[in-house]
Write a protein that holds these residues in place. Structure first.
Motif, PDB file in Angstrom:
ATOM      1  N   SER A  31      11.246  -7.189  10.902  1.00 43.52           N
ATOM      2  CA  SER A  31      10.890  -8.255  11.333  1.00 43.52           C
ATOM      3  C   SER A  31      12.114  -9.083  11.230  1.00 43.52           C
ATOM      4  CB  SER A  31       9.705  -8.877  10.239  1.00 43.52           C
ATOM      5  OG  SER A  31      10.051  -8.721   8.946  1.00 43.52           O
ATOM      6  N   VAL A  68      10.396  -3.361  17.702  1.00 38.57           N
ATOM      7  CA  VAL A  68       8.911  -3.553  17.861  1.00 38.57           C
ATOM      8  C   VAL A  68       8.355  -2.083  17.600  1.00 38.57           C
ATOM      9  CG1 VAL A  68       7.195  -3.754  19.812  1.00 38.57           C
ATOM     10  CG2 VAL A  68       8.869  -5.319  19.553  1.00 38.57           C
ATOM     11  N   GLN A  71       8.462  -1.350  13.861  1.00 39.97           N
ATOM     12  CA  GLN A  71       7.296  -2.188  13.227  1.00 39.97           C
ATOM     13  C   GLN A  71       5.997  -1.556  13.449  1.00 39.97           C
ATOM     14  OE1 GLN A  71       9.299  -3.677  11.604  1.00 39.97           O
ATOM     15  NE2 GLN A  71       8.423  -5.641  11.409  1.00 39.97           N
ATOM     16  N   VAL A  72       5.721  -1.166  14.776  1.00 42.19           N
ATOM     17  CA  VAL A  72       4.346  -0.567  14.866  1.00 42.19           C
ATOM     18  C   VAL A  72       4.210   0.941  13.975  1.00 42.19           C
ATOM     19  CG1 VAL A  72       3.061   0.809  16.561  1.00 42.19           C
ATOM     20  CG2 VAL A  72       4.109  -1.163  17.248  1.00 42.19           C
ATOM     21  N   LYS A  95      -2.717 -11.375  13.156  1.00 45.91           N
ATOM     22  CA  LYS A  95      -1.500 -11.122  13.210  1.00 45.91           C
ATOM     23  C   LYS A  95      -1.426  -9.957  14.266  1.00 45.91           C
ATOM     24  CE  LYS A  95       2.150  -8.494  10.822  1.00 45.91           C
ATOM     25  NZ  LYS A  95       2.574  -7.768   9.980  1.00 45.91           N
ATOM     26  N   LEU A  96      -2.281  -9.139  14.667  1.00 43.88           N
ATOM     27  CA  LEU A  96      -2.390  -8.275  15.718  1.00 43.88           C
ATOM     28  C   LEU A  96      -2.215  -8.951  16.950  1.00 43.88           C
ATOM     29  CD1 LEU A  96      -4.647  -5.057  14.489  1.00 43.88           C
ATOM     30  CD2 LEU A  96      -2.206  -5.472  14.542  1.00 43.88           C
ATOM     31  N   VAL A  99       0.759 -10.301  17.745  1.00 41.64           N
ATOM     32  CA  VAL A  99       1.982  -9.598  18.181  1.00 41.64           C
ATOM     33  C   VAL A  99       1.789  -8.918  19.652  1.00 41.64           C
ATOM     34  CG1 VAL A  99       2.521  -6.765  18.020  1.00 41.64           C
ATOM     35  CG2 VAL A  99       2.170  -8.185  15.805  1.00 41.64           C
ATOM     36  N   TRP A 138       6.841 -14.893  17.419  1.00 40.26           N
ATOM     37  CA  TRP A 138       7.288 -14.099  16.561  1.00 40.26           C
ATOM     38  C   TRP A 138       7.449 -14.581  15.006  1.00 40.26           C
ATOM     39  CZ3 TRP A 138       6.293  -9.440  17.711  1.00 40.26           C
ATOM     40  CH2 TRP A 138       6.583  -9.100  19.115  1.00 40.26           C
ATOM     41  N   VAL A 141       4.010 -14.491  13.801  1.00 41.28           N
ATOM     42  CA  VAL A 141       3.680 -13.222  13.324  1.00 41.28           C
ATOM     43  C   VAL A 141       4.073 -12.837  11.877  1.00 41.28           C
ATOM     44  CG1 VAL A 141       4.205 -10.606  13.967  1.00 41.28           C
ATOM     45  CG2 VAL A 141       3.354 -12.267  15.606  1.00 41.28           C
TER      46      VAL A 141
END
Lengths: 160, 182
Positions: A31, A68, A71-72, A95-96, A99, A138, A141
């Motif tokens: 992040s 990214v 993060q996933v 949040k999802l 994203v 972002w 997020v």
């Protein structure tokens, strides 16, 4: 519905071994790069950080995409420990959604910046349209993620 | 010794009102700025970007200092909720030491860049982002054991997020003006 996931071998490794600190630090690191790099693009397109050539900004985007993916993966590991609780929390769904929005606006930013033969003036005119959304989404997020991290509080509030 | 701090009005505001989400999100922004900006320096010092050398990136260093100030203030607010617990935690002590190392390494990197150095002295600058990453990791590990809250706390409040945005806006505006002057 997702509760069976909590008892898979992977979930137990995250929960009871060093999976948790590993995934958590990786997630914090990812992040920082996504938000930090999008701030740099934002600041540059708004005329600050003048020493960075505008044409170099598009070189930052591949690092955002790598993060990214990180993060996933790390986020999925963290989610596995309490799959049901995260989804009940409300802010996690937000949040999802953010994203997905973030990925879409970053793709637009990339398309705007990566055409060949753009002059500096054109880069700044095209980039500025998407960079605001990229940096803001972002950031959102990041905020939603910080607030998701302390799920225990919901239990406390319900118990009160 | 530090228990009195825990019961100051400030600490109680952080603990029981929206001081906590406010300081926490601000701390996350500061982390993103410091770590993100120093990683970009690290990558360019290693020659990863074709078109972007570390000398061109020297203007991000003032932003790292802004981040450090932001982190000190928001970190102090978070710490007031359980001062004794934090200060006796070994990850937290490690974090404080790492912060001092990271500040020193960043100062050194800045000096190297201002002298217009190239080659090895620049590559040694990688120490600065690495130190900040270590701070990040120590910080995340501090969180785990300490953050089990026995007390209910309002959690995401609009005013906290709004105040964050205002603070970040002021920081950006300030930096913008400073940039114009220099």
């Amino acid at each position: 519905m997702f509760d069976w996931l909590e008892f898979t071998a992977v979930a137990l490794w995250v929960k009871e071994s060093w999976g948790w600190p590993l995934a958590l630090t990786l997630h914090a690191f990812g992040s920082a790069i996504i938000v930090g790099f999008s701030f740099i693009m934002f600041l540059r397109l708004f005329g600050m950080l003048g020493t960075i050539p505008l044409a170099s900004l598009k070189d930052l985007l591949p690092f955002i995409w790598v993060c990214v993916v990180i993060q996933v993966l790390s986020g999925t590991l963290l989610w596995l420990t309490k799959p049901g609780r995260y989804l009940e929390a409300g802010i996690f769904e937000l949040k999802l959604a953010l994203v997905i929005t973030g990925i879409v606006v970053t793709l637009h930013l990339q398309r705007a910046l990566s055409e060949t033969g753009l002059s500096a003036a054109m880069i700044s005119a095209r980039g500025i349209r998407f960079v605001v959304a990229t940096a803001l989404v972002w950031s959102a997020v990041l905020i939603a993620g910080r607030l998701t991290a302390y799920l225990g509080i919901y239990d406390a509030l319900i118990a009160r | 010794m530090l228990h009195w701090l825990e019961f100051t009005p400030l600490a109680i505001w952080v603990k029981e009102s929206w001081g906590w989400p406010f300081a926490l999100t601000l701390h996350a922004f500061g982390t993103a700025t410091i770590v993100g900006f120093s990683i970009i320096l690290c990558l360019s010092a290693l020659g990863v970007f074709r078109t972007l050398g570390p000398i061109a990136l020297r203007s991000v260093i003032p932003w790292i200092w802004f981040g450090v100030i932001l982190q000190t203030i928001s970190g102090f607010l978070l710490m007031t909720t359980k001062p004794a617990r934090y200060l006796t935690d070994s990850s937290f002590q490690l974090k404080l030491v790492l912060i001092i190392i990271a500040i020193g390494a960043t100062l050194h990197f800045k000096k190297t860049l201002n002298q217009g150095a190239a080659g090895w002295p620049i590559r040694l600058g990688v120490a600065s982002p690495l130190a900040w990453i270590a701070v990040l990791i120590a910080g995340e590990l501090t969180l785990g054991p300490i953050i089990e809250y026995p007390f209910p706390r309002p959690f995401y409040r609009l005013e906290a997020v709004a105040l964050d945005m205002v603070v970040m806006g002021i920081v950006f505006a300030l930096m913008h003006n400073l940039n114009k002057k220099t």
